[in-house]
Write an enzyme that holds these catalytic residues in place. Structure first.
Site, PDB file in Angstrom:
ATOM      1  N   GLU A   1     -32.425   7.324 -41.004  1.00 44.43           N
ATOM      2  CA  GLU A   1     -31.125   7.088 -40.357  1.00 44.43           C
ATOM      3  C   GLU A   1     -30.429   5.936 -41.051  1.00 44.43           C
ATOM      4  O   GLU A   1     -31.027   4.884 -41.274  1.00 44.43           O
ATOM      5  CB  GLU A   1     -31.335   6.775 -38.874  1.00 44.43           C
ATOM      6  CG  GLU A   1     -30.109   6.274 -38.140  1.00 44.43           C
ATOM      7  CD  GLU A   1     -28.916   7.234 -38.204  1.00 44.43           C
ATOM      8  OE1 GLU A   1     -27.790   6.748 -38.463  1.00 44.43           O
ATOM      9  OE2 GLU A   1     -29.112   8.448 -38.002  1.00 44.43           O
ATOM     10  N   ARG A   2     -29.144   6.103 -41.367  1.00 49.54           N
ATOM     11  CA  ARG A   2     -28.429   5.080 -42.116  1.00 49.54           C
ATOM     12  C   ARG A   2     -27.745   4.042 -41.229  1.00 49.54           C
ATOM     13  O   ARG A   2     -27.353   2.982 -41.698  1.00 49.54           O
ATOM     14  CB  ARG A   2     -27.392   5.723 -43.038  1.00 49.54           C
ATOM     15  CG  ARG A   2     -26.226   6.364 -42.322  1.00 49.54           C
ATOM     16  CD  ARG A   2     -25.264   6.990 -43.303  1.00 49.54           C
ATOM     17  NE  ARG A   2     -24.127   7.602 -42.627  1.00 49.54           N
ATOM     18  CZ  ARG A   2     -23.168   8.286 -43.241  1.00 49.54           C
ATOM     19  NH1 ARG A   2     -23.239   8.452 -44.552  1.00 49.54           N
ATOM     20  NH2 ARG A   2     -22.174   8.807 -42.561  1.00 49.54           N
TER      21      ARG A   2
ATOM     22  N   HIS B   1     -27.446   4.053 -36.801  1.00 52.59           N
ATOM     23  CA  HIS B   1     -27.987   3.779 -35.468  1.00 52.59           C
ATOM     24  C   HIS B   1     -28.909   4.911 -35.028  1.00 52.59           C
ATOM     25  O   HIS B   1     -28.548   6.079 -35.164  1.00 52.59           O
ATOM     26  CB  HIS B   1     -26.884   3.689 -34.398  1.00 52.59           C
ATOM     27  CG  HIS B   1     -25.758   2.775 -34.748  1.00 52.59           C
ATOM     28  ND1 HIS B   1     -25.872   1.411 -34.717  1.00 52.59           N
ATOM     29  CD2 HIS B   1     -24.470   3.033 -35.099  1.00 52.59           C
ATOM     30  CE1 HIS B   1     -24.703   0.876 -35.044  1.00 52.59           C
ATOM     31  NE2 HIS B   1     -23.846   1.831 -35.294  1.00 52.59           N
TER      32      HIS B   1
ATOM     33  N   LYS C   1     -18.920   8.304 -21.275  1.00 53.03           N
ATOM     34  CA  LYS C   1     -19.205   8.630 -19.868  1.00 53.03           C
ATOM     35  C   LYS C   1     -19.326   7.357 -19.031  1.00 53.03           C
ATOM     36  O   LYS C   1     -18.939   7.338 -17.861  1.00 53.03           O
ATOM     37  CB  LYS C   1     -20.489   9.464 -19.744  1.00 53.03           C
ATOM     38  CG  LYS C   1     -20.481  10.746 -20.532  1.00 53.03           C
ATOM     39  CD  LYS C   1     -19.201  11.562 -20.356  1.00 53.03           C
ATOM     40  CE  LYS C   1     -19.020  12.576 -21.450  1.00 53.03           C
ATOM     41  NZ  LYS C   1     -18.461  12.067 -22.698  1.00 53.03           N
TER      42      LYS C   1
ATOM     43  N   SER D   1      -5.932  17.836 -27.489  1.00 52.89           N
ATOM     44  CA  SER D   1      -6.367  17.895 -26.093  1.00 52.89           C
ATOM     45  C   SER D   1      -7.689  18.612 -25.922  1.00 52.89           C
ATOM     46  O   SER D   1      -7.943  19.241 -24.907  1.00 52.89           O
ATOM     47  CB  SER D   1      -5.297  18.588 -25.234  1.00 52.89           C
ATOM     48  OG  SER D   1      -5.302  19.988 -25.476  1.00 52.89           O
ATOM     49  N   GLY D   2      -8.553  18.520 -26.958  1.00 52.07           N
ATOM     50  CA  GLY D   2      -9.919  18.984 -26.785  1.00 52.07           C
ATOM     51  C   GLY D   2     -10.666  17.999 -25.903  1.00 52.07           C
ATOM     52  O   GLY D   2     -10.065  17.101 -25.298  1.00 52.07           O
ATOM     53  N   ALA D   3     -11.983  18.125 -25.838  1.00 54.64           N
ATOM     54  CA  ALA D   3     -12.774  17.274 -24.944  1.00 54.64           C
ATOM     55  C   ALA D   3     -12.566  15.788 -25.228  1.00 54.64           C
ATOM     56  O   ALA D   3     -12.349  14.995 -24.306  1.00 54.64           O
ATOM     57  CB  ALA D   3     -14.245  17.644 -25.056  1.00 54.64           C
TER      58      ALA D   3
ATOM     59  N   ALA E   1      -7.314  12.630 -32.079  1.00 54.42           N
ATOM     60  CA  ALA E   1      -8.520  13.388 -31.712  1.00 54.42           C
ATOM     61  C   ALA E   1      -8.308  14.841 -32.125  1.00 54.42           C
ATOM     62  O   ALA E   1      -8.175  15.732 -31.287  1.00 54.42           O
ATOM     63  CB  ALA E   1      -8.776  13.264 -30.211  1.00 54.42           C
TER      64      ALA E   1
ATOM     65  N   HIS F   1     -26.709  24.409   2.083  1.00 50.81           N
ATOM     66  CA  HIS F   1     -25.471  23.989   2.750  1.00 50.81           C
ATOM     67  C   HIS F   1     -25.676  22.615   3.376  1.00 50.81           C
ATOM     68  O   HIS F   1     -26.732  22.354   3.946  1.00 50.81           O
ATOM     69  CB  HIS F   1     -25.118  25.002   3.843  1.00 50.81           C
ATOM     70  CG  HIS F   1     -23.951  24.584   4.692  1.00 50.81           C
ATOM     71  ND1 HIS F   1     -22.645  24.733   4.279  1.00 50.81           N
ATOM     72  CD2 HIS F   1     -23.906  24.013   5.920  1.00 50.81           C
ATOM     73  CE1 HIS F   1     -21.844  24.281   5.222  1.00 50.81           C
ATOM     74  NE2 HIS F   1     -22.576  23.842   6.240  1.00 50.81           N
TER      75      HIS F   1
END
Length: 463
Positions: A34-35, A37, A51, A180-182, A267, A442
């Protein structure tokens, strides 16, 4: 003298680190290179920290609704630096956890830049120099990065990519989100909730263009109700940067208009990290920055596999992880099933949340299928009303002849958690009868999943 391994994984994102751990569990001698992280973009600069920030925005939104729940909250505010600090802390905690998992599973971690150097050989450039290691099998899991369009390149001050938006140098007052993608809609949702006057520009005919059209339309109404401006079938042609203002030239309806913003988030998709890996010299084929593979992630070059974002859509962490497991098992001599892209759920954590799996109604009709469609609104569900989250809907699509669940689409509170029920249903090849005869607890939001199935066959009880 070169170190020898059974498996070398290049990249420690959600595909690579999972492939490395699963390979080690199966008795292989594994190294992961891994270069930057451990955890890759997803854990450090994507899924997880976003999130955490969106959770802060959700709580802030609920605080403003305290009166709706019979509560009092005065002097409501936020500290953007503290929100970001919490987000970075969550990412750091999980990144450290991967290092622990590598040690536990005896995976050798090598921090450096990797390049294919011939059959079964990889050179690694670290801060100590360059060394060569050998491996019977190599998995490419280098992921992807934000796409940059000419004239819209981020500068970290006025124009941001996702990394800049995760450690914002200032709170936007007037924000433009391109795409307007994720990724785009999640950042739009976050900053809009905190008070930024937000405009979203989407080149397609609707926001969240990969989602079912009905779900996109519902989500758009909610975004507009929250104060966002949504511009569809529009394109940002140019950005003029001067002082602390960006003038955006937006083409819509055949005409170009200009608007001023203090912040722009670009984005507009991703490109695979294919550079510097020696792919061309190795004979590995690349199409539009993504490595071409078969259903088992084999590149066509013996002993070399590619997984995750590098190997193309869907660009989802959970798809990468599952491919990592599949490839590790294949290398270890097992007989895993190939992944079915149509059974991988997509989740967007805006407000309201959006989640889906399988075919949209339009796609099912395009394929000439005879379908039955069911819908159920959140307003008909007791738990949703009790939560104060009555805006939303669940939609199911079935093959009228076989009863196969072709697709499921949701918008509303916690649908990113609910969608897995339908994913399992598709994986187990359940029919409408199986789902109708399943007892849902329920009061739960999941009851709407049952009702949406019943509605497809004219049997909904509560609406």
């Amino acid at each position: 003298m070169a170190q020898n391994f059974d498996l070398v994984v290049i990249g420690a994102g959600p595909g690579g680190y999972v492939a490395a751990i699963r390979g080690a569990q199966l008795g292989l001698k594994v190294a992961c290179i891994e270069r930057e992280h451990l955890g890759g973009i997803c854990l450090n600069w994507g899924c997880i920290p976003t999130k955490a920030m969106l959770r802060s925005a959700e709580v802030y939104h609920l605080m403003h609704r305290a009166k709706d729940f019979g509560l009092k909250a005065d002097g409501i505010g936020y500290d953007l630096d503290a929100v970001v600090k919490r987000s970075r802390g969550v990412a750091k905690q999980l990144s450290g956890g991967i290092g622990h998992l590598f040690k536990k599973n005896k995976v050798t971690t090598i921090m450096g830049e990797a390049k294919l150097a011939g059959k079964g050989r990889v050179t690694v450039t670290t801060d100590k120099g360059t060394e060569e290691i050998t491996a019977k099998s190599i998995v490419l899991a280098t992921g992807a990065r934000a796409r940059e369009l000419p004239g819209l390149e981020p500068d970290g001050k006025l124009v941001w990519n996702y990394k800049h938006a995760l450690v914002p140098p200032h709170m936007p007052k007037k924000l433009l989100v391109i795409g307007s993608g994720a990724i785009g809609i999640e950042f739009a949702s976050f900053f809009n909730t905190l008070g930024a006057k937000t405009t979203v520009v989407e080149v397609m005919d609707r926001v969240l263009p990969v989602e079912d059209a009905e779900i996109s339309a519902f989500a758009k109404k909610q975004f507009v109700k929250q104060g966002m401006t949504i511009m569809e079938k529009a394109a940002v042609k140019k950005l003029d940067r001067k002082g602390d203002t960006v003038t955006a030239h937006i083409e819509v309806g055949g005409k170009v208009e200009t608007q001023d913003f203090d912040t722009v988030i670009s984005a507009v998709g991703i490109v695979g990290n294919t550079e510097g890996l020696g792919l061309e010299e190795a004979g590995i084929k690349v199409d539009r920055t993504h490595v071409i593979t078969d259903e088992y992630c084999r590149t066509g070059v013996e002993g070399v596999y590619a997984i995750g974002d590098l190997a193309g859509a869907p660009w989802l962490a959970h798809k990468a992880s599952h491919e990592g497991v599949m490839v590790a098992e294949l290398i270890a001599g097992k007989h895993p099933h190939p992944i079915k892209p149509g059974s991988i759920a997509g989740c967007t954590y805006c407000h309201p949340q959006v989640a889906s799996v399988g075919l949209t109604e339009a796609k099912a009709k395009e394929q000439g299928l005879d379908i039955k469609v069911g819908r159920f609104p959140f307003i008909g569900n007791g738990k949703a009303i009790a939560l104060g989250e009555s805006e939303g809907m669940i939609k199911t699509i079935f093959d009228a002849k076989t009863g196969e669940l072709l697709g499921a689409h949701m918008v509303g509170a916690e649908v990113t958690e609910l969608i897995q029920g339908y994913v399992i249903g598709r994986q187990l090849e359940t029919t409408e009868q199986d789902l109708m005869e399943t007892v849902f607890p329920h009061p739960t939001l999941s009851e709407m999943m049952h009702e949406a199935v019943l509605d497809a066959y004219g049997r909904a009880i509560h609406f």
